[in-house]
Design a protein around this motif. Structure first.
Motif, short mmCIF file in Angstrom:
data_model
loop_
_atom_site.label_atom_id
_atom_site.label_comp_id
_atom_site.label_asym_id
_atom_site.label_seq_id
_atom_site.Cartn_x
_atom_site.Cartn_y
_atom_site.Cartn_z
N GLY A 1 -62.02 -86.75 -108.66
CA GLY A 1 -62.97 -86.95 -109.75
C GLY A 1 -62.90 -88.35 -110.30
N SER A 2 -61.75 -89.00 -110.08
CA SER A 2 -61.54 -90.39 -110.50
C SER A 2 -61.04 -91.18 -109.30
CB SER A 2 -60.52 -90.47 -111.64
OG SER A 2 -60.96 -89.74 -112.77
N ALA A 3 -61.65 -92.33 -109.06
CA ALA A 3 -61.27 -93.15 -107.91
C ALA A 3 -61.87 -94.54 -108.04
CB ALA A 3 -61.75 -92.50 -106.61
N LEU A 4 -61.29 -95.47 -107.32
CA LEU A 4 -61.88 -96.80 -107.16
C LEU A 4 -62.59 -96.78 -105.80
CD1 LEU A 4 -62.22 -99.68 -108.29
CD2 LEU A 4 -60.21 -100.32 -106.95
N GLU B 1 -63.44 -89.49 -113.99
CA GLU B 1 -63.83 -88.13 -114.36
C GLU B 1 -65.31 -87.87 -114.07
OE1 GLU B 1 -62.55 -87.46 -118.36
OE2 GLU B 1 -60.43 -87.42 -117.82
N GLY B 2 -65.76 -88.35 -112.91
CA GLY B 2 -67.11 -88.07 -112.46
C GLY B 2 -68.18 -89.01 -112.96
N TYR B 3 -67.80 -90.05 -113.70
CA TYR B 3 -68.78 -90.99 -114.24
C TYR B 3 -68.46 -92.42 -113.79
CZ TYR B 3 -70.28 -87.19 -117.28
OH TYR B 3 -70.75 -85.99 -117.75
N VAL B 4 -69.52 -93.18 -113.52
CA VAL B 4 -69.36 -94.58 -113.14
C VAL B 4 -69.02 -95.41 -114.37
CG1 VAL B 4 -70.62 -96.63 -112.36
CG2 VAL B 4 -70.87 -94.48 -111.13
N LEU C 1 -56.70 -94.97 -110.91
CA LEU C 1 -57.72 -95.41 -109.96
C LEU C 1 -57.12 -96.16 -108.77
CD1 LEU C 1 -60.74 -96.49 -112.20
CD2 LEU C 1 -60.05 -94.23 -111.40
N LEU C 2 -56.10 -96.97 -109.02
CA LEU C 2 -55.53 -97.76 -107.92
C LEU C 2 -54.71 -96.91 -106.96
CD1 LEU C 2 -54.49 -101.08 -109.69
CD2 LEU C 2 -56.55 -100.56 -108.39
N THR C 3 -54.35 -95.71 -107.37
CA THR C 3 -53.68 -94.79 -106.44
C THR C 3 -54.67 -93.80 -105.84
OG1 THR C 3 -53.08 -93.39 -108.33
CG2 THR C 3 -51.42 -94.96 -107.54
N SER C 4 -55.96 -94.01 -106.11
CA SER C 4 -57.02 -93.18 -105.53
C SER C 4 -58.16 -94.09 -105.09
CB SER C 4 -57.51 -92.14 -106.54
OG SER C 4 -56.48 -91.27 -106.93
N VAL C 5 -57.91 -94.90 -104.09
CA VAL C 5 -58.92 -95.84 -103.59
C VAL C 5 -59.65 -95.19 -102.42
CG1 VAL C 5 -59.34 -98.13 -102.63
CG2 VAL C 5 -57.50 -97.79 -104.30
N VAL C 6 -60.96 -95.13 -102.52
CA VAL C 6 -61.79 -94.52 -101.49
C VAL C 6 -62.63 -95.60 -100.82
CG1 VAL C 6 -63.67 -92.89 -101.02
CG2 VAL C 6 -61.88 -92.30 -102.67
N CYS C 7 -62.53 -95.71 -99.50
CA CYS C 7 -63.35 -96.65 -98.72
C CYS C 7 -64.47 -95.85 -98.05
CB CYS C 7 -62.52 -97.37 -97.67
SG CYS C 7 -61.21 -98.41 -98.35
N PHE D 1 -65.97 -87.67 -104.73
CA PHE D 1 -65.93 -86.22 -104.69
C PHE D 1 -65.63 -85.72 -103.28
CE2 PHE D 1 -67.46 -81.87 -105.21
CZ PHE D 1 -67.00 -81.57 -106.49
N ALA D 2 -66.19 -86.41 -102.27
CA ALA D 2 -65.93 -86.03 -100.88
C ALA D 2 -64.47 -86.20 -100.52
CB ALA D 2 -66.81 -86.86 -99.95
#
Length: 459
Positions: free
Chosen positions: A167-170, A186-189, A373-379, A162-163
């Motif tokens: 809403g969707s990310a790896l 979509e906000g859920y693990v 998800l693979l185009t929204s990877v958050v470290c 979210f930061a």
């Protein structure tokens, strides 16, 4: 900035208790107001009663006061006190010492922030794998012990995503106590696809300690140093030791060593952007120019580090090759603190690498979800600040999905300084959104349904 609760504008409190650091502050802020070590100093009651400090009163005369048995914050576990033990409320990312945890909360709310909990709703972060009993206990503490008017538990990876505006990310988190790969959709693990283990920043700091022990280089922590002399690069430190009148506990000494090598790790360690191939560097004409990073310890020992920078972080990516087990050390030069593998690991055979965790997540994702998800990877996480970490994650994912698109998400949560506060920042943003008020667990709901309400409303 204010958040909405019960139709009123209030300042919600956001609390993120990590293995290494605790972050706390108000909704809508960019950074937490409180940022201090999670470790606690503890004196048994009898010792605490005898531990006396001398203060100077308004008349200039000396007066004595008794200290509390718990010491928190920047001047807590990091300040030497005779007989003081160092305890952490968390083990491998989960709360295991509730007595220490409650004293940590006392310090956060009443000493550091100086607030009345009854005036603020509380959002607290949690690991994605937090057990039911722990979640219910946190809910009970919030209402029964601290009298918060409303409470919410939010999962770290959801907040980190979210930061980053997703809403969707790896979410790849590497903190002090745990490393995890958690898909968020979509906000859920997505529980079946997540992977985690207790091989993270603290383990790397211990590996750095073992490396110096292996090379018979003695590094003293700050509390033992009275004075030091300047020495040539690579020469042994020359120090005058401080004469401590009292008992230094093993836990305090180990904590001081870990802080020493944690600073070394943060200053020196870097991640190879592809799988580390030392032979390629060995053929380099000048390693000092390509990799060299100077560093001086508090005791005066200094050197320029090259391949050591990459070997340290490579433990996360090739653990069976780069972990230094204790029996590898010469018998005459054992480490200053007892070595242990994290919980659930008896040796390197039990350790999962980050590439293995990434593959686990990838293989357990639906085919239709993977591209998003693979185009929204958050470290996120303090150890994800190591230079090259994001590029390495991108390379490892590209190897898992050849030809597929992989992208490390840009944004505040993925900038290096903010990675250590990603979950807190997500909580700050989330609680400042107007329609979040419907998600709070109110005190009335808690009184009607009991602590099990947290399982229904905080999913």
């Amino acid at each position: 900035m204010s958040a909405t609760y019960g139709g009123d504008e209030v300042n919600a409190l956001v609390l993120d208790v990590g293995t290494s650091y605790t972050k706390a502050g108000y909704s809508g802020e960019d950074m937490p107001d409180a940022y201090f070590p999670t470790q606690m100093g503890y004196l048994p009651p009898d010792d605490a009663a005898m531990d006396i400090d001398t203060d100077v009163n308004s008349n200039g005369a000396n007066s004595k006061r008794k200290k509390n048995s718990w010491f928190a914050g920047d001047n807590g576990a990091n300040v030497w006190r005779s007989d003081m033990e160092v305890r952490s409320p968390l083990t491998d990312g989960l709360v295991t010492d509730w007595d220490a945890f409650e004293h940590l909360l006392d310090h956060t709310f009443r000493t550091h922030l100086r607030l009345n909990p009854a005036d603020h709703p509380l959002l607290m972060t949690e690991p994605a794998w937090n057990p039911k009993a722990t979640r219910e206990k946190m809910c009970e503490l919030a209402f029964e012990t601290y009298d918060f008017p409303a409470f919410f538990l939010a999962k770290n990876p959801v907040l980190a995503a979210f930061a980053a505006g997703k809403g969707s990310a790896l979410v790849v988190e590497c903190g002090g106590g745990t490393t995890s790969v958690v898909p968020v959709f979509e906000g859920y693990v997505m529980n079946k696809a997540m992977a985690h283990q207790a091989l993270a920043g603290d383990f790397l700091s211990h590996q750095a300690l073992l490396t110096f022990q292996w090379n018979k280089i003695d590094i003293l922590p700050q509390y033992l140093i009275q004075d030091k002399q300047a020495v040539a690069m690579g020469s042994p430190a020359i120090v005058t030791k401080r004469d401590r009148q009292g008992v230094t506990t093993d836990s305090f000494h180990y904590n001081a060593l870990m802080r020493t090598f944690d600073d070394f790790k943060q200053s020196v360690a870097a991640v190879s952007e592809t799988q580390l191939n030392e032979e390629a560097y060995n053929n380099s004409a000048d390693l000092t120019t390509t990799l060299g990073k100077p560093y001086e310890f508090a005791c005066g020992y200094n050197n320029t580090f090259t391949l050591e920078r990459l070997r340290l972080s490579e433990v996360l990516f090739q653990p069976t090759k780069y972990i230094i087990p204790p029996d590898a050390l010469p018998s005459s030069n054992k480490p200053a603190a007892a070595f242990r593998f994290p919980a659930g690991m008896s040796g390197t055979k039990d350790v999962k690498s980050i590439p293995q965790m990434l593959r686990h997540a990838y293989e357990h994702l639906d085919v239709d979800v993977r591209p998003a998800l693979l185009t929204s990877v958050v470290c996120t996480g303090g150890s994800a600040q190591m230079p090259g970490f994001g590029a390495r994650i991108e390379a490892e994912l590209a190897a898992i999905q050849p030809g597929g698109k992989v992208k490390i998400t840009a944004g505040a949560a993925n900038s290096l300084p903010e990675r250590k506060c990603g979950a807190w920042l997500g909580g700050s943003i989330l609680t400042s959104i107007g329609n979040f008020h419907s998600l709070w667990i109110s005190k009335k709901e808690y009184e009607e349904h009991g602590r099990s309400i947290v399982e229904k409303k905080c999913v």
